[in-house]
Motif scaffolding. Structure first.
Motif, mmCIF file in Angstrom:
data_model
loop_
_atom_site.group_PDB
_atom_site.id
_atom_site.type_symbol
_atom_site.label_atom_id
_atom_site.label_comp_id
_atom_site.label_asym_id
_atom_site.label_seq_id
_atom_site.Cartn_x
_atom_site.Cartn_y
_atom_site.Cartn_z
ATOM 1 N N LEU A 128 3.134 0.491 -79.214
ATOM 2 C CA LEU A 128 4.021 1.270 -77.969
ATOM 3 C C LEU A 128 3.037 1.311 -76.721
ATOM 4 N N ASP A 129 3.593 0.824 -75.861
ATOM 5 C CA ASP A 129 2.782 0.792 -74.564
ATOM 6 C C ASP A 129 3.410 1.700 -73.375
ATOM 7 N N ILE A 130 2.958 2.161 -72.546
ATOM 8 C CA ILE A 130 3.200 3.342 -71.635
ATOM 9 C C ILE A 130 2.637 2.767 -70.271
ATOM 10 N N PHE A 131 3.719 2.577 -69.144
ATOM 11 C CA PHE A 131 3.295 2.018 -67.987
ATOM 12 C C PHE A 131 3.706 3.127 -66.847
ATOM 13 N N GLU A 132 3.109 3.160 -65.651
ATOM 14 C CA GLU A 132 3.378 3.995 -65.006
ATOM 15 C C GLU A 132 3.696 3.163 -63.517
ATOM 16 N N LYS A 133 4.998 3.475 -62.999
ATOM 17 C CA LYS A 133 5.279 2.601 -61.770
ATOM 18 C C LYS A 133 5.139 3.196 -60.523
ATOM 19 N N ASN A 134 4.377 2.277 -59.858
ATOM 20 C CA ASN A 134 4.032 2.481 -58.449
ATOM 21 C C ASN A 134 4.462 1.287 -57.448
ATOM 22 N N LEU A 135 5.326 1.524 -56.491
ATOM 23 C CA LEU A 135 5.815 0.625 -55.633
ATOM 24 C C LEU A 135 5.876 -0.930 -56.226
ATOM 25 N N ILE A 136 5.115 -1.818 -55.776
ATOM 26 C CA ILE A 136 5.051 -3.088 -56.348
ATOM 27 C C ILE A 136 4.283 -3.377 -57.577
ATOM 28 N N PHE A 137 3.512 -2.259 -57.908
ATOM 29 C CA PHE A 137 2.252 -2.433 -59.113
ATOM 30 C C PHE A 137 2.772 -1.309 -60.242
ATOM 31 N N GLU A 138 2.182 -1.598 -61.329
ATOM 32 C CA GLU A 138 2.338 -0.704 -62.364
ATOM 33 C C GLU A 138 0.989 -0.573 -63.006
ATOM 34 N N LYS A 139 0.765 0.782 -63.664
ATOM 35 C CA LYS A 139 -0.580 0.778 -64.556
ATOM 36 C C LYS A 139 -0.312 1.155 -65.929
ATOM 37 N N HIS A 140 -1.127 0.404 -66.587
ATOM 38 C CA HIS A 140 -0.886 0.471 -68.023
ATOM 39 C C HIS A 140 -1.887 1.848 -68.720
ATOM 40 N N LEU A 141 -0.957 2.888 -68.758
ATOM 41 C CA LEU A 141 -1.644 4.279 -69.102
ATOM 42 C C LEU A 141 -2.150 4.456 -70.607
ATOM 43 N N LYS A 142 -1.449 3.720 -71.395
ATOM 44 C CA LYS A 142 -1.955 4.175 -72.818
ATOM 45 C C LYS A 142 -0.992 3.395 -73.577
ATOM 46 N N ARG A 143 -2.042 2.663 -74.849
ATOM 47 C CA ARG A 143 -1.332 2.071 -76.199
ATOM 48 C C ARG A 143 -1.191 3.015 -77.275
#
Length: 220
Positions: free
Chosen positions: A158-173
């Motif tokens: 299970l992966d959690i990603f945060e969306k930001n404009l044209i980028f996204e950050k992998h917050l947690k597995r």
């Protein structure tokens, strides 16, 4: 059987490249050849940059297929460019670069000769490239929560990603397997973001109904 198929592929691919290079005279026009070459180098630069930012900062391009599309395009143009491009548009050092690139399928196929490990590595890499998300449990304009293929020897995580404009950050597995999840709910609290996973223990009558909660920082 796998070894025989691999050997036949290597022979067929190698002979195909040799025949095309020696017998086929058709090539793209110089302008198109230069354009494809520029796009290939641009894609390669993006791939290297995203690899560095993801390894060090867990930041990549937004979207499931954005980075993967660039990788696939870069690989295909690198492998076949030397055989379709106008020869006058390729410098001497570029000729060796693209010629080495064209043998990449043979190199990948050769890893199948490594017992067990070679098959695992190739299939795992191929799966991560072509299957970005087995299932998306939750998505809005801030988050995407998905089950991600990590390899042929293990279940999806299970992966959690945060969306930001044209980028996204992998917050947690998450620490648990994604294939046991029934559903996901998200709560944006004043001081945090709470992600609740349901159905993890439905196989156990004593723990059936229990949930797992992941607490993250408050997302703006």
């Amino acid at each position: 059987m796998a070894y025989i198929v691999t050997i036949l592929f290597i022979i067929a691919y190698g002979l195909g490249l040799f025949y095309w290079d020696r017998k086929v005279s058709w090539r793209l026009n110089p302008k198109m050849s230069r354009s494809i070459k520029l796009l290939h180098y641009t894609g390669l630069l993006i791939c290297i940059t995203i690899s560095i930012t993801y390894i060090n900062f867990d930041i990549g391009l937004r979207g499931l297929w954005t980075t993967r599309t660039i990788i696939i395009f870069t690989l295909l143009t690198g492998i076949f460019f030397i055989f379709v491009a106008d020869k006058t548009s390729i410098r001497k050092i570029e000729k060796w670069y693209f010629k080495i690139f064209s043998f990449l399928p043979i190199l990948i196929a050769s890893t199948f000769f490594v017992p067990f490990l070679g098959v695992v590595i190739v299939l795992s890499l191929f799966g991560q490239l072509t299957d970005p998300a087995t299932e998306i449990y939750y998505e809005d304009d801030k988050l995407r929560i998905q089950s991600s293929f990590v390899g042929v020897l293990g279940p999806p995580r299970l992966d959690i990603f945060e969306k930001n404009l044209i980028f996204e950050k992998h917050l947690k597995r998450a620490d648990f397997w994604a294939d046991e999840i029934d559903s996901i709910s998200v709560s944006y609290d004043s001081d945090s973001t709470r992600i609740i996973a349901y159905g993890l223990y439905d196989y156990d009558e004593e723990r059936k109904g229990e949930t797992e909660t992941i607490c993250l920082r408050r997302l703006k």
